[in-house]
Design an enzyme around this catalytic site. Structure first.
Site, PDB file in Angstrom:
ATOM      1  N   ASP A  88       0.859  -1.174   0.000  1.00  0.00           N
ATOM      2  CA  ASP A  88       0.000   0.000   0.000  1.00  0.00           C
ATOM      3  C   ASP A  88       0.903   1.234   0.000  1.00  0.00           C
ATOM      4  OD1 ASP A  88      -2.095  -1.766   0.353  1.00  0.00           O
ATOM      5  OD2 ASP A  88      -2.870  -0.798   2.160  1.00  0.00           O
ATOM      6  N   HIS A 145       4.613  -7.549   0.277  1.00  0.00           N
ATOM      7  CA  HIS A 145       4.213  -8.847  -0.281  1.00  0.00           C
ATOM      8  C   HIS A 145       4.921  -9.087  -1.614  1.00  0.00           C
ATOM      9  CE1 HIS A 145       0.740  -9.604   2.538  1.00  0.00           C
ATOM     10  NE2 HIS A 145       1.034  -8.343   2.794  1.00  0.00           N
ATOM     11  N   SER A 248       8.695   3.488   5.080  1.00  0.00           N
ATOM     12  CA  SER A 248       9.768   3.836   4.168  1.00  0.00           C
ATOM     13  C   SER A 248       9.348   3.625   2.726  1.00  0.00           C
ATOM     14  CB  SER A 248      11.031   3.060   4.500  1.00  0.00           C
ATOM     15  OG  SER A 248      12.134   3.583   3.807  1.00  0.00           O
TER      16      SER A 248
END
Length: 282
Positions: A88, A145, A248
């Protein structure tokens, strides 16, 4: 304000000390104090706790537990696409690698060799290839992921600076993503090799992978490398591979003529883990 002037204080701040302090606070189990800290953070950054597997702020024993929270099952369905967005966040930049140069922001680029810790042979796989730089803001889900099925070959921890990685800093600090501390994960996949880089930043207390656990700390100030025998670590498309303890940036490198990014992608655009990222190059 000129971007360089805006980031000048970061050159002067004791970034390592601030990061160590933030890591200590984030891992502290402070009871009601921790709950209050999380509650203020959620309000400040408008974090959507309805997506969390456990939406009750009081159930998180430490700030790190909250920050790396799991999502409810099914909240990030996986698109029918060969490559998925791994996080995200927001698209910082993406596109073609010009020989070995990755575009950072207007007036700034850096080499793939510098990004991966000085290994020119590894970087050569991505000459004239494709890259994507994805920024995770404080409000985002902070687990990372797999964009596709992958077999881990190597992991490299590269010491470096700890500048912030927000858009202003990207415009104001030359070679930012090849300058900050980072964890370089080199995978082989059905589509060929790729690199997924976790980039550290100010107050990013640590970075972790599912196969290793915490990679940093320690921060010994020297490059460290791990190799993995064939098949020791294999991860499936959409499977968690790592996480940031405080937020980050992720940088992805792909070989030439491998993929074509989604037509809807644009710098600054919001992305979510599991969305389609790219199709096979025609």
């Amino acid at each position: 304000m000129n971007d360089f002037l805006a980031v000048l204080p970061q050159y002067l701040l004791p970034k390592q000390a601030l990061t160590a302090l933030a890591g200590t606070i984030a891992s502290h189990r402070g009871g009601a104090w921790t709950t209050s800290l999380i509650r203020r953070f959620v309000a400040r950054y408008r974090v959507d706790m309805n997506e969390a597997a456990d939406p009750d702020i009081a159930h998180y024993a430490s700030f790190n537990d909250f920050f790396t929270r799991a999502l409810k099952p099914g909240s990030r369905p996986l698109a029918e696409s060969p490559w998925l967005c791994p996080v995200d966040g927001a698209i910082s930049q993406f596109g073609r690698i010009e020989r070995d140069q990755v575009f950072q922001a207007k007036g700034h680029s850096y080499s793939t060799t510098a990004l991966v810790g000085g290994d020119a042979a590894l970087a050569a796989h991505f000459e004239n290839g494709q890259f994507a730089t994805l920024y995770l803001s404080p409000r985002d889900y902070h687990r990372i992921h797999m964009p596709c099925n992958g077999r881990l070959l190597r992991m490299i921890h590269v010491p470096g600076a700890l500048f912030s990685v927000n858009p202003t800093t990207a415009r104001g600090v030359p070679g930012l993503f090849a300058r900050n501390e980072r964890v370089v994960c080199h995978f082989d996949s059905p589509h060929g090799p790729f690199v997924l880089v976790l980039v550290g930043a100010t107050i990013v207390g640590s970075m972790a992978t599912v196969w290793h656990g915490l990679v940093n700390p320690p921060r010994p100030g020297r490059l460290r490398e791990w190799t993995y025998p064939d098949g020791q670590v294999s991860l499936q498309r959409g499977e968690e591979m790592g996480r940031f303890l405080l937020g980050s940036t992720v940088v992805l490198l792909f070989p030439k003529d491998t993929l074509r990014f989604e037509s809807a992608w644009a710098p600054g655009g919001a992305v979510r883990m599991g969305e389609a990222m790219a199709e096979r190059a025609s």
